[in-house]
Design an enzyme around this catalytic site. Sequence first.
Site, PDB file in Angstrom:
ATOM      1  N   GLU A 187     -11.665 -95.896  -9.064  1.00  0.00           N
ATOM      2  CA  GLU A 187     -11.407 -95.109  -7.854  1.00  0.00           C
ATOM      3  C   GLU A 187     -10.915 -93.710  -8.212  1.00  0.00           C
ATOM      4  OE1 GLU A 187     -12.373 -96.345  -5.108  1.00  0.00           O
ATOM      5  OE2 GLU A 187     -11.438 -95.157  -3.518  1.00  0.00           O
ATOM      6  N   HIS A 202     -18.141 -92.685  -8.930  1.00  0.00           N
ATOM      7  CA  HIS A 202     -18.199 -94.023  -9.544  1.00  0.00           C
ATOM      8  C   HIS A 202     -19.378 -94.092 -10.521  1.00  0.00           C
ATOM      9  CE1 HIS A 202     -15.100 -96.051  -7.214  1.00  0.00           C
ATOM     10  NE2 HIS A 202     -15.678 -95.767  -6.058  1.00  0.00           N
ATOM     11  N   HIS A 210     -18.350 -89.264  -3.597  1.00  0.00           N
ATOM     12  CA  HIS A 210     -17.513 -90.402  -3.956  1.00  0.00           C
ATOM     13  C   HIS A 210     -18.286 -91.412  -4.816  1.00  0.00           C
ATOM     14  CE1 HIS A 210     -14.156 -93.301  -3.123  1.00  0.00           C
ATOM     15  NE2 HIS A 210     -15.135 -94.173  -3.346  1.00  0.00           N
ATOM     16  N   GLU A 211     -19.437 -91.828  -4.333  1.00  0.00           N
ATOM     17  CA  GLU A 211     -20.186 -92.872  -5.047  1.00  0.00           C
ATOM     18  C   GLU A 211     -20.759 -92.351  -6.363  1.00  0.00           C
ATOM     19  OE1 GLU A 211     -19.586 -95.702  -4.080  1.00  0.00           O
ATOM     20  OE2 GLU A 211     -18.906 -95.258  -2.029  1.00  0.00           O
TER      21      GLU A 211
END
Lengths: 530, 530
Positions: free
Chosen positions: A318, A292, A288-289
């Site tokens: 997101e 980003h 997830h990170e």
Amino acid sequence: MSTSHPPARRPPAPRLDLDEAAAHARRAAVLASVESILGWDEQTMLPPAGGAHRADQVAAVASLAHSLRTDPAQGDRLERLAAAMEGEGEGEGKAEGSDWSADERETVLRLQRDYRKHSRLPARLVEETARACIDGQQAWVDARRRSDWKGFAPKLAHIVALKREQASCQSPDLDPYDSLLDDHEPGARASDVSALFDRLRTSLVPLVRACTGAPHAPIDDVLRGQFPRGAQEVLVRTVAERIGFDFNRGRLDSSEHPFCSTTGPHDCRITTRWDESYLPTALFGVLHEAGHGVYEQGLREEAFGLPAGEAASLGIHESQSRLWENLVGRSLPFWEWCLPLAQTMFPAALSETSPESVQRSLLAVRPSLIRVEADEVTYNLHVMLRFDLERALVRGELAVADLPSAWDDRFEQDFGIRPANAAEGVLQDIHWSAGLIGYFPTYTLGNVYAAQMMAAIERDLPALPMELAAGRFGSLLGWLRERVHHHGRLIDPGRLVAGATGGPISERWLVESLWKRYGAAHGLAQRPPA
Amino acid sequence: MSTSHPPARRPPAPRLDLDEAAAHARRAAVLASVESILGWDEQTMLPPAGGAHRADQVAAVASLAHSLRTDPAQGDRLERLAAAMEGEGEGEGKAEGSDWSADERETVLRLQRDYRKHSRLPARLVEETARACIDGQQAWVDARRRSDWKGFAPKLAHIVALKREQASCQSPDLDPYDSLLDDHEPGARASDVSALFDRLRTSLVPLVRACTGAPHAPIDDVLRGQFPRGAQEVLVRTVAERIGFDFNRGRLDSSEHPFCSTTGPHDCRITTRWDESYLPTALFGVLHEAGHGVYEQGLREEAFGLPAGEAASLGIHESQSRLWENLVGRSLPFWEWCLPLAQTMFPAALSETSPESVQRSLLAVRPSLIRVEADEVTYNLHVMLRFDLERALVRGELAVADLPSAWDDRFEQDFGIRPANAAEGVLQDIHWSAGLIGYFPTYTLGNVYAAQMMAAIERDLPALPMELAAGRFGSLLGWLRERVHHHGRLIDPGRLVAGATGGPISERWLVESLWKRYGAAHGLAQRPPA
């Protein structure tokens, strides 16, 4: 003084204004990046007793950044530029003989919009809000620990009042909630979001019901076992690097809640948390990170501090993290590549399993109380609840005092379970205590955008499943770089997604994706009529 | 507006000025502490590609800090305060009926001195120096790696020129070198330092000769072996904590060169480096830096940003680090406590040794090329060489072009060996490339102060050896807190040391300490006549 020298060659005045406006915007962005370092350090490095002084440091830098952002000289420059551009009329691209490219026009427009928004805020309000939010977050930490709503309620009421004042000041022509939403998702309006969410909800509720009622539901026990931290670090770093995260321009650290922080064009920092008995905690945190992170690292570095070099919106941000986390990380091809690698590191825990069983175990659906622990399907219901409640708060249709009961009632209606206390209900998220109102809906918008992008990607890149199964993520990343990252925030999210995918924003792709993947994992025969 | 309300009670005007001057000084200190965080992060955390943007961040914050420090409103306030205080006349303490305590008078005096110094510097010079020093440090890293003096010389010449200009601007009434020295060691004058160093040198040279000629010189092989990093971390953290470093208000990290950075009243960060085959590298790095750290942590936190809450000088700072590193860390009682602890962690490497043999091995003397690797005795000769050369540079008696040959000649004269190249000679230290001129002498001043303090401590605390052998460092720390830390920089270093020890600054204690400890370790019969 002699005047016999020829005059120095200078750029024409409007061109000079543009250079100076850009330099000014960069200076403000440099200070903002100092704030980012202070925030990152606070969550990863700060000694326990350092909190109060850190608040002083952040307040000092934030106040200097605000002064820069509202410097009247910048306002005048942008005013002159906009007038010079308007004098030339409208036009796509750099018209024959025009002094200005389309990007330059858009840059000036957006810088001017930012300037006006910031300048309409009284310094007193900015300072009071900053203090109320620092205070609010500290009160929230304490309130959540003790599940004490009463002590927190007056702080939140103060923050809501300040945010309403901010909303009216900064965009007097917008509905107050829209004004706050626009801070995070430029151009989005609550009425459209609400309609989109209602349609999404109509499809999700039966899916949740079907999944939880399925006789052979997946259980997420395949990635439970013994996963020593050191080997996990090697694995997640390899995965992050492989999907495109550049450690020459970034770091990975640990924090209680994973986050991604960009502190400069060549310095993007992600964090995760670790559970030695459950591999997905760290791995999906990093996917997830790092999602980003590769977005931030894909922004045009020469445009640092300008709209061309900044993220389009929180929703777009997101969409990037969710795409890598859910649409890649929970896919079979990904595990065809990743599982053999993980098996070399955790032979005891993983030798008996297959990519198929890992993937299926990652698609378990279980209504639960805490948003950040929710599965991919029920997650959006958590978000919609917060969207409706915060909108009612800002509109004055719901009093802060009535928030806990409104939360619990709505939660019971949506999930069939009722929080036993405030800590596992209304007090679970930090956002409101930090003044982040109009932020929650961007989580679900990100899921909607991600699914719509993935549908287009699958159309554009038919070989993608084979590439993923071979650990080759380059063409996927290339698509995102070209269609999304490269535009910065020169285009509003709605147009950005439409341009990248070939159609207007719709929840259809998310619904199809969830039904297809979760339906198959739960052995559901077919999608019931909506 | 009605005027019928009674006027609000306000403090009298000069009192208000003092409050505002203090608040202003604190604001500048908060910005300086942000610079510290950026510097700490650069050396411990920054991704490889992040350097250029970090320079932009530091320059932005430094320039804002300079604006604050030279704000004319602060100058006016301090002017009015000084006049109000002068109107009352001189007096020790808070005289009967006086509005001002001695500390308040001293605070205003020092803030005004700082203000005048900063205000005399043209912003152009400050910026040019900042840029030249960032540029200089990057050029130095490269020049040292390639041992390339020629590429570096013009950068250094530029820096020396800027520093001479700074010296003349900031303190027009001082000799230029004294002006720079005063930045680091307030009140010190090069003529006094030079005389002190000459006397010290007269005693050190025969000691070095006697040690290197001794038939049974100690060899530093006792703490060589296998020392895994993880266990070293446990040991050095235990030692740091035991001598008084508070991890609730600080951290320990790794960096190429150990340092101590204070980033707030409750946030002091030290670093060390690690060698798994030689225990002293990390341990003495930590003893040294934790010595700096306990000083910073001992400053009055309520006086953050004011002279009462700031370190007295670099020399006093170094006295604290050297006292713990050399006078405690190389003592027998320390190893009577520390060795059994270390043996539990490194049984294989240390089981056969005794406190006596560890301690003796730490007192080896060997003339060597690199200052940061030098033993305690020859170290000061390295410093004196730099002091003489940089003084000649600033006075214009030595050209930058002639620096390498001057360095090598002097080195050969002092040490009997000649550097083979610039990297192990004139290019070994970062200081000059960073504009740190007038800094080196504070290293030896620190050693002089430390020995003088330790002589007083041994007189005041006769039970100290027994306490150290039991791992009890509290009364030593208490002495330092009360006699040194508590005064901040309200007293200049000379008076501070004299007040703490009962006599004027003298090299005598350092000479005695070195002769006694190193003489014994080398089996020297007695100190030869000077």
